[in-house]
Scaffold this active site. Structure first.
Site, PDB file in Angstrom:
ATOM      1  N   HIS A 188      -5.007   5.749  10.558  1.00  0.00           N
ATOM      2  CA  HIS A 188      -5.092   4.887  11.735  1.00  0.00           C
ATOM      3  C   HIS A 188      -5.608   3.516  11.319  1.00  0.00           C
ATOM      4  O   HIS A 188      -6.663   3.401  10.690  1.00  0.00           O
ATOM      5  CB  HIS A 188      -5.993   5.516  12.797  1.00  0.00           C
ATOM      6  CG  HIS A 188      -5.365   6.717  13.428  1.00  0.00           C
ATOM      7  ND1 HIS A 188      -6.042   7.893  13.661  1.00  0.00           N
ATOM      8  CD2 HIS A 188      -4.098   6.910  13.882  1.00  0.00           C
ATOM      9  CE1 HIS A 188      -5.212   8.767  14.224  1.00  0.00           C
ATOM     10  NE2 HIS A 188      -4.031   8.201  14.364  1.00  0.00           N
ATOM     11  N   GLU A 191      -9.336   1.956  11.794  1.00  0.00           N
ATOM     12  CA  GLU A 191     -10.503   2.713  11.322  1.00  0.00           C
ATOM     13  C   GLU A 191     -10.908   2.229   9.932  1.00  0.00           C
ATOM     14  O   GLU A 191     -10.741   2.919   8.931  1.00  0.00           O
ATOM     15  CB  GLU A 191     -10.160   4.217  11.370  1.00  0.00           C
ATOM     16  CG  GLU A 191      -9.839   4.654  12.804  1.00  0.00           C
ATOM     17  CD  GLU A 191      -9.173   6.025  12.920  1.00  0.00           C
ATOM     18  OE1 GLU A 191      -9.026   6.722  11.897  1.00  0.00           O
ATOM     19  OE2 GLU A 191      -8.787   6.387  14.052  1.00  0.00           O
ATOM     20  N   ARG A 246      -3.589   0.618  16.101  1.00  0.00           N
ATOM     21  CA  ARG A 246      -3.833   1.975  15.602  1.00  0.00           C
ATOM     22  C   ARG A 246      -2.626   2.557  14.869  1.00  0.00           C
ATOM     23  O   ARG A 246      -2.754   3.260  13.865  1.00  0.00           O
ATOM     24  CB  ARG A 246      -4.192   2.849  16.801  1.00  0.00           C
ATOM     25  CG  ARG A 246      -4.117   4.354  16.609  1.00  0.00           C
ATOM     26  CD  ARG A 246      -4.403   5.035  17.943  1.00  0.00           C
ATOM     27  NE  ARG A 246      -4.075   6.446  17.935  1.00  0.00           N
ATOM     28  CZ  ARG A 246      -4.930   7.404  17.569  1.00  0.00           C
ATOM     29  NH1 ARG A 246      -6.129   7.111  17.149  1.00  0.00           N
ATOM     30  NH2 ARG A 246      -4.563   8.675  17.628  1.00  0.00           N
ATOM     31  N   HIS A 316     -10.914   9.645   8.688  1.00  0.00           N
ATOM     32  CA  HIS A 316     -10.754   8.849   9.909  1.00  0.00           C
ATOM     33  C   HIS A 316     -12.130   8.355  10.365  1.00  0.00           C
ATOM     34  O   HIS A 316     -13.152   8.665   9.776  1.00  0.00           O
ATOM     35  CB  HIS A 316     -10.174   9.723  11.036  1.00  0.00           C
ATOM     36  CG  HIS A 316      -8.750  10.121  10.839  1.00  0.00           C
ATOM     37  ND1 HIS A 316      -7.720   9.618  11.590  1.00  0.00           N
ATOM     38  CD2 HIS A 316      -8.172  10.994   9.969  1.00  0.00           C
ATOM     39  CE1 HIS A 316      -6.581  10.155  11.213  1.00  0.00           C
ATOM     40  NE2 HIS A 316      -6.810  10.997  10.223  1.00  0.00           N
ATOM     41  N   GLU A 390     -14.211  12.562  10.485  1.00  0.00           N
ATOM     42  CA  GLU A 390     -14.370  11.422  11.394  1.00  0.00           C
ATOM     43  C   GLU A 390     -15.720  10.821  11.039  1.00  0.00           C
ATOM     44  O   GLU A 390     -16.762  11.397  11.355  1.00  0.00           O
ATOM     45  CB  GLU A 390     -14.350  11.863  12.869  1.00  0.00           C
ATOM     46  CG  GLU A 390     -13.038  12.475  13.342  1.00  0.00           C
ATOM     47  CD  GLU A 390     -11.967  11.429  13.670  1.00  0.00           C
ATOM     48  OE1 GLU A 390     -12.246  10.210  13.597  1.00  0.00           O
ATOM     49  OE2 GLU A 390     -10.838  11.852  13.992  1.00  0.00           O
TER      50      GLU A 390
HETATM   51 ZN   LIG Z   1      -7.995   8.307  13.201  1.00  0.00          ZN
END
Ligand SMILES: [Zn+2]
Length: 429
Positions: A188, A191, A246, A316, A390
């Site tokens: 993405h 990020e 994104r 991410h 994440e």
């Molecule tokens: Zn992501």
């Protein structure tokens, strides 16, 4: 001056003007003055409905969860609202009785604050700055040519806009195929802490090989494939045009909207849940599985090297989670308990450095069901140790994590990654 020359000059002027317009159009940068990020805490069905209605009636940008469809009771919703609507949205939210706070007062100001004022030495690559794609590309070339004993690189294909996707193979050279780990960053575009981590990982691997016994053992026995930026077109776009982008940058004839979500585009329950078939959505699953060339390139690479790849790690942000399959179904993965034990150990190792708390578990049950993700796809292909990180934070800065947090974030993440790789190494299959 003859007539011919005059019209030549006139035509040249027109061309130059036209080029000027093109240059202005290309350089257009989206600004975010006065835009806000709200945190909403829906606890009633009415609250959820209201958020979905807001999303339908105006252009809002979901930071977390990733789209309006994923909003449910009892999960925090971080919502970026354009300046023109902030007052109205705030009033509506207040009237609904839903708990509402402001995470970011002025997005443009926060974007500028994200970058510290240091001017790094242009002769050395900075691992504590958010580097542009041009800088990362130069770094990929120089780091691989200056460490030929430990790094080799290969282009696995080009992006939609024609940028080469370089995979770095890090490990002691061997005449036979070693078991390996595949890690990607920057699926993405916005990020940024994710892409910073892949660069950090490569630096750490090179600088601690030979001194740190764990890293030395890992790189002697295994290879680590690192894709520093997965969605290069999108990443470049976030640096040069729209910081909040994104998706990929692919075009379709049937829509004027650009790009698909490269983490909804894998052939794993594709587009069945938590993804959108609307090309204008931020979670658009694409026109078919692997319709995005970046996804296809990586999927092809992993399929080609399937017998050697034992772990898949994808980085991410944000939310501080360590997730593993499945996300496309609530069913538990065959290796659920082992994956969970390893995730908990990795989270504990991460926490030991700066106290950062992570939550771990299968995607669907831990956050929400979402199909077409890379971790589920890799797992179903046979890559047992498949994890999605994440990274920081939990929303204070969200995607605008300050550069001052790159170092502590990468340091703690290294501990979790090394915990996983060491488990993989001890349990080769
Ligand atoms: Zn992501």
């Amino acid at each position: 001056m003859g007539i011919g020359e005059d019209s030549f000059t006139g035509n040249m002027m027109k061309i130059l003007l036209l080029l000027g317009f093109v240059a202005v159009a290309l350089a257009e940068v989206t600004r975010f003055d006065g835009e806000k990020v709200f945190r909403l805490k829906p606890v009633l069905d009415d609250h959820v409905l209201l958020i979905k209605e807001l999303a339908n009636s105006m252009e809002v940008d979901f930071w977390s969860p990733e789209s309006a469809d994923l909003v449910t009771i009892d999960i925090d919703v971080d919502l970026h609202v354009p300046a023109a609507h902030t007052d109205m949205v705030y009033t509506i939210l207040q009237q609904s009785g839903m708990e509402t706070g402001v995470l970011i007062e002025d997005l443009q100001a926060q974007m500028e604050e994200q970058l510290d004022n240091r001017t790094p030495d242009p002769r050395v690559h900075s691992y504590t700055k958010y580097n542009s794609w041009d800088k990362i590309q130069a770094w990929i070339s120089s780091i691989s040519s200056s460490n030929p004993d430990l790094i080799s690189r290969q282009v696995i294909g080009n992006t939609y806009e024609g940028r080469p996707m370089n995979v770095l193979k890090i490990g002691k050279k061997s005449s036979s195929t070693k078991p390996s780990i595949f890690m990607d960053c920057g699926i993405h575009a916005r990020e940024w802490i994710s892409t910073a981590f892949c660069q950090w990982f490569v630096k750490e691997a090179l600088s601690t090989y030979g001194s740190d016994s764990e890293m030395t053992g890992l790189l002697n026995q295994m290879d680590v494939y690192v894709l520093p930026v997965f969605n290069i077109d999108g990443y470049d776009f976030t640096h040069n045009s729209n910081r909040m982008w994104r998706k990929t940058r692919s075009r379709m004839y049937s829509s004027s909207c650009i790009g698909a979500d490269p983490n909804r585009n894998w052939n794993a329950g594709w587009c069945t849940t938590g993804a959108s078939s609307n090309p204008c959505s931020d979670t658009f699953c694409g026109s078919s599985p692997e319709s995005e060339i970046e996804v296809k390139n990586v999927a092809d690479f992993i399929r080609r090297n399937k017998s050697s790849i034992k772990a898949y790690l994808t980085i991410h942000s944000y939310s501080q989670l360590l997730l593993f399959p499945y996300s496309y179904t609530f069913e538990l993965a065959e290796h659920h308990s082992e994956l969970m034990t390893v995730a908990e150990g990795a989270s504990k190792a991460l926490r030991s450095l700066h106290g950062t708390q992570y939550t771990s578990g299968p995607g669907a049950a831990t956050i929400y069901p979402a199909a077409g993700g890379s971790d589920d796809w890799a797992y179903d292909l046979g890559v047992k140790y498949s994890y999605t990180f994440e990274l920081r934070d939990t929303g204070r800065y969200g995607f605008l994590l300050p550069e001052s947090q790159i170092k502590p974030t990468c340091e703690e993440t290294m501990l979790a990654v090394k915990y996983i790789t060491s488990h993989v190494q001890k349990n080769l299959y």
